[in-house]
Design a protein around this motif. Sequence first.
Motif, PDB file in Angstrom:
ATOM      1  N   GLY A 315      29.927  53.297  40.428  1.00 26.44           N
ATOM      2  CA  GLY A 315      30.311  52.827  41.750  1.00 26.44           C
ATOM      3  C   GLY A 315      30.435  51.323  41.915  1.00 26.44           C
ATOM      4  O   GLY A 315      31.215  50.859  42.744  1.00 26.44           O
ATOM      5  N   VAL A 316      29.685  50.545  41.156  1.00 30.57           N
ATOM      6  CA  VAL A 316      29.835  49.092  41.301  1.00 30.57           C
ATOM      7  C   VAL A 316      31.256  48.679  40.893  1.00 30.57           C
ATOM      8  O   VAL A 316      31.781  47.681  41.374  1.00 30.57           O
ATOM      9  CB  VAL A 316      28.775  48.332  40.435  1.00 30.57           C
ATOM     10  N   TYR A 317      31.892  49.473  40.000  1.00 30.97           N
ATOM     11  CA  TYR A 317      33.105  48.985  39.346  1.00 30.97           C
ATOM     12  C   TYR A 317      34.435  49.669  39.708  1.00 30.97           C
ATOM     13  O   TYR A 317      35.487  49.061  39.560  1.00 30.97           O
ATOM     14  CB  TYR A 317      32.907  49.069  37.816  1.00 30.97           C
ATOM     15  N   LEU A 318      34.396  50.934  40.145  1.00 27.47           N
ATOM     16  CA  LEU A 318      35.678  51.657  40.289  1.00 27.47           C
ATOM     17  C   LEU A 318      36.626  50.997  41.292  1.00 27.47           C
ATOM     18  O   LEU A 318      37.833  50.887  41.047  1.00 27.47           O
ATOM     19  CB  LEU A 318      35.438  53.121  40.684  1.00 27.47           C
ATOM     20  N   GLY A 319      36.094  50.540  42.418  1.00 26.68           N
ATOM     21  CA  GLY A 319      36.939  49.892  43.421  1.00 26.68           C
ATOM     22  C   GLY A 319      37.596  48.644  42.847  1.00 26.68           C
ATOM     23  O   GLY A 319      38.762  48.343  43.107  1.00 26.68           O
ATOM     24  N   GLU A 320      36.826  47.935  42.016  1.00 26.60           N
ATOM     25  CA  GLU A 320      37.346  46.694  41.435  1.00 26.60           C
ATOM     26  C   GLU A 320      38.465  46.987  40.420  1.00 26.60           C
ATOM     27  O   GLU A 320      39.440  46.248  40.339  1.00 26.60           O
ATOM     28  CB  GLU A 320      36.184  45.917  40.800  1.00 26.60           C
ATOM     29  N   ILE A 321      38.326  48.084  39.672  1.00 28.08           N
ATOM     30  CA  ILE A 321      39.403  48.439  38.730  1.00 28.08           C
ATOM     31  C   ILE A 321      40.691  48.680  39.532  1.00 28.08           C
ATOM     32  O   ILE A 321      41.767  48.195  39.168  1.00 28.08           O
ATOM     33  CB  ILE A 321      39.044  49.701  37.902  1.00 28.08           C
ATOM     34  N   ALA A 322      40.558  49.399  40.647  1.00 25.40           N
ATOM     35  CA  ALA A 322      41.746  49.684  41.479  1.00 25.40           C
ATOM     36  C   ALA A 322      42.334  48.371  41.997  1.00 25.40           C
ATOM     37  O   ALA A 322      43.553  48.166  41.962  1.00 25.40           O
ATOM     38  CB  ALA A 322      41.362  50.593  42.639  1.00 25.40           C
ATOM     39  N   ARG A 323      41.467  47.473  42.429  1.00 29.54           N
ATOM     40  CA  ARG A 323      41.971  46.193  42.957  1.00 29.54           C
ATOM     41  C   ARG A 323      42.782  45.459  41.890  1.00 29.54           C
ATOM     42  O   ARG A 323      43.847  44.904  42.159  1.00 29.54           O
ATOM     43  CB  ARG A 323      40.781  45.317  43.414  1.00 29.54           C
ATOM     44  N   LEU A 324      42.289  45.519  40.649  1.00 30.09           N
ATOM     45  CA  LEU A 324      42.993  44.822  39.565  1.00 30.09           C
ATOM     46  C   LEU A 324      44.369  45.450  39.321  1.00 30.09           C
ATOM     47  O   LEU A 324      45.342  44.742  39.059  1.00 30.09           O
ATOM     48  CB  LEU A 324      42.153  44.856  38.285  1.00 30.09           C
ATOM     49  N   VAL A 325      44.455  46.771  39.425  1.00 28.94           N
ATOM     50  CA  VAL A 325      45.761  47.434  39.240  1.00 28.94           C
ATOM     51  C   VAL A 325      46.707  47.017  40.380  1.00 28.94           C
ATOM     52  O   VAL A 325      47.868  46.650  40.142  1.00 28.94           O
ATOM     53  CB  VAL A 325      45.615  48.974  39.197  1.00 28.94           C
ATOM     54  N   PHE A 326      46.208  47.020  41.607  1.00 29.25           N
ATOM     55  CA  PHE A 326      47.064  46.642  42.745  1.00 29.25           C
ATOM     56  C   PHE A 326      47.516  45.188  42.616  1.00 29.25           C
ATOM     57  O   PHE A 326      48.642  44.841  42.940  1.00 29.25           O
ATOM     58  CB  PHE A 326      46.338  46.835  44.084  1.00 29.25           C
ATOM     59  N   HIS A 327      46.617  44.358  42.140  1.00 31.56           N
ATOM     60  CA  HIS A 327      46.958  42.941  41.969  1.00 31.56           C
ATOM     61  C   HIS A 327      48.109  42.803  40.973  1.00 31.56           C
ATOM     62  O   HIS A 327      49.070  42.065  41.198  1.00 31.56           O
ATOM     63  CB  HIS A 327      45.707  42.179  41.488  1.00 31.56           C
ATOM     64  N   LYS A 328      48.014  43.560  39.893  1.00 27.93           N
ATOM     65  CA  LYS A 328      49.074  43.535  38.878  1.00 27.93           C
ATOM     66  C   LYS A 328      50.397  44.010  39.506  1.00 27.93           C
ATOM     67  O   LYS A 328      51.457  43.404  39.293  1.00 27.93           O
ATOM     68  CB  LYS A 328      48.663  44.466  37.714  1.00 27.93           C
ATOM     69  N   MET A 329      50.326  45.077  40.290  1.00 30.46           N
ATOM     70  CA  MET A 329      51.553  45.594  40.930  1.00 30.46           C
ATOM     71  C   MET A 329      52.134  44.547  41.875  1.00 30.46           C
ATOM     72  O   MET A 329      53.356  44.384  41.949  1.00 30.46           O
ATOM     73  CB  MET A 329      51.246  46.863  41.713  1.00 30.46           C
ATOM     74  N   ALA A 330      51.264  43.840  42.569  1.00 29.98           N
ATOM     75  CA  ALA A 330      51.750  42.826  43.513  1.00 29.98           C
ATOM     76  C   ALA A 330      52.399  41.665  42.761  1.00 29.98           C
ATOM     77  O   ALA A 330      53.349  41.049  43.251  1.00 29.98           O
ATOM     78  CB  ALA A 330      50.593  42.321  44.370  1.00 29.98           C
ATOM     79  N   GLN A 331      51.890  41.381  41.559  1.00 28.34           N
ATOM     80  CA  GLN A 331      52.498  40.295  40.770  1.00 28.34           C
ATOM     81  C   GLN A 331      53.855  40.704  40.228  1.00 28.34           C
ATOM     82  O   GLN A 331      54.778  39.905  40.118  1.00 28.34           O
ATOM     83  CB  GLN A 331      51.587  39.930  39.594  1.00 28.34           C
ATOM     84  N   GLU A 332      53.986  41.994  39.890  1.00 28.73           N
ATOM     85  CA  GLU A 332      55.222  42.490  39.271  1.00 28.73           C
ATOM     86  C   GLU A 332      56.302  42.851  40.279  1.00 28.73           C
ATOM     87  O   GLU A 332      57.452  43.004  39.925  1.00 28.73           O
ATOM     88  CB  GLU A 332      54.914  43.748  38.453  1.00 28.73           C
ATOM     89  N   SER A 333      55.902  43.098  41.528  1.00 26.52           N
ATOM     90  CA  SER A 333      56.870  43.629  42.486  1.00 26.52           C
ATOM     91  C   SER A 333      56.489  43.177  43.884  1.00 26.52           C
ATOM     92  O   SER A 333      55.524  42.453  44.055  1.00 26.52           O
ATOM     93  CB  SER A 333      56.831  45.156  42.436  1.00 26.52           C
ATOM     94  N   ASP A 334      57.282  43.628  44.859  1.00 25.84           N
ATOM     95  CA  ASP A 334      56.909  43.258  46.229  1.00 25.84           C
ATOM     96  C   ASP A 334      56.455  44.491  47.014  1.00 25.84           C
ATOM     97  O   ASP A 334      56.604  44.549  48.224  1.00 25.84           O
ATOM     98  CB  ASP A 334      58.066  42.561  46.933  1.00 25.84           C
ATOM     99  N   VAL A 335      55.899  45.467  46.306  1.00 26.52           N
ATOM    100  CA  VAL A 335      55.535  46.702  47.006  1.00 26.52           C
ATOM    101  C   VAL A 335      54.490  46.476  48.093  1.00 26.52           C
ATOM    102  O   VAL A 335      54.392  47.247  49.036  1.00 26.52           O
ATOM    103  CB  VAL A 335      55.038  47.818  46.050  1.00 26.52           C
TER     104      VAL A 335
END
Length: 500
Positions: A315-335
């Motif tokens: 639980g300390v980490y799962l939300g942060e993994i998701a945040r990192l994926v979203f951050h990557k998506m935001a860098q790659e696109s304008d979704v």
Amino acid sequence: MGGAGWLRVAAAAGCAAVTCALATAMVARRVVAWRRWLRAMAVLRDVEESFATPTERLQRVVNSLAVEMFAGLASEDASKVRMLLTCVDSLPDGSEEGIYYAVDIGGTGFRFLKVQLGPGSTIINQKIERQPVKKELMEGTSEDFFNSIASTLKNFIEREGDEGRALGFTFSFPVRQFSITSGSLIRWTKEFSIEDAIGQDVAQCLNEALERNGLNLKVNALMNNTVGTLALGHYYDEDTIAAVIIGAGTNACYIERNEAITKCQCLLTNSGQTVVNVEWGSFRPPQIPLTPYDICFYNETTNYYDQGFEKMISGVYLGEIARLVFHKMAQESDVFGTDVDGLAIPFILSTPCLAAIREDDSLDLKEVGSILEEQLKIHNVPLKTRRLVQRVCDIITQRAARLAAAGIVAILQKLGRDGTLCGTTRVRSMTGVPKRSAIAIDGCLYKEYSVFREYLNEAVLEILGEEIAATVVLKVVEEGSGMGAALIAATYSSTRNNSI
Ligand code: BGC
């Protein structure tokens, strides 16, 4: 054609040209948007592939962890899992009576308990107080940390009456135990970092703080939260052979025969068995690729490049993994649009939010939209992006739950209860049917996140097959770590019996 006619033709041609130009611009914009969307989808596809845990891969994770467990029992430092001896050789059997206190120091908070036990596995009364742990205490000094626990315990006891004398202390971090009442902290996990406590006897630290606070009470049983959970599980069900925590952190313990603990040849206990704290959080499954999100994580969190299993599951980490994926998506696109600063803040997305996103079953994914607005300050996210967000949370949850399932099966394998002959001798009852194995589970991820629980249960069935899975019971044990501490305090303060 007269002059006016030519003018009309020219105007019409002009209009057509403008319309054409506008249409071309719109198409071009759509093409650009579509390309960006495809880039976000490419990130998703990559995440889908790299987080995949097909059954056969999970089975190999099971085998590797079981091998590490054997190695950890053979010698210190021979394995990624520590296989710590807990000095617990007796578990409560239901005959304990009296009033006991317990302090439970876990990942997200302190718990203070007063438990009244009656004969025949009866808990006559229980009082539990919870207190969230402040960030500054997690990173401050050992004296402040233990003082804070002692003074809160003092207030609790003053309110509750001073009848109980024995104190169970659950300390949910890796500790090398010297006895049931002492043990030194090996390292912090779950983003705690009170440097001066490392190497110290944590029971003594608490005893000294209790004395400073004028409390005439000493720790008479120190244990890991998995051990407390095992104790409560066993109190109600004698077939309980192991306990698992899947909450802020993750770990397991189980009952081992002394002769299997080869690193400690002369281990003598009344029961011939000892509870072993696996500390599986530090296992790094070689079969599971480290994704860029895990790697980044390894660099930015405490225990650099370590606690791999825990960082993929808990639980300390799962939300942060998701945040990192979203951050990557935001860098790659304008979704996510252009205002995406929120996504750059580490740990801004908690695991309970990830769970709420995954469990939003409304048609318009309203809850997903609100979490993106409130937590990440991303506004007006279109439905198709909300779906994407939900899918990412699903993938992360699934990997975590399936790896936890592999951990559970590895313990069964180690004990010869998984139906294969990879562990010790295959354990069967007199009738030849595999023996019933109950596993006590505590921790909010398993208890409160139903999708996680379903994925985990499903994976256990998948790996074990129906016949063996039918002999395995995964049982939620509420407040196992704290209640179990009171129970073990009771066991170790009364006349000892000889069985586990
Ligand atoms: C700790 C374990 C604990 C687990 C669950 C891990 O970070 O190392 O000792 O049992 O968290 O709380």
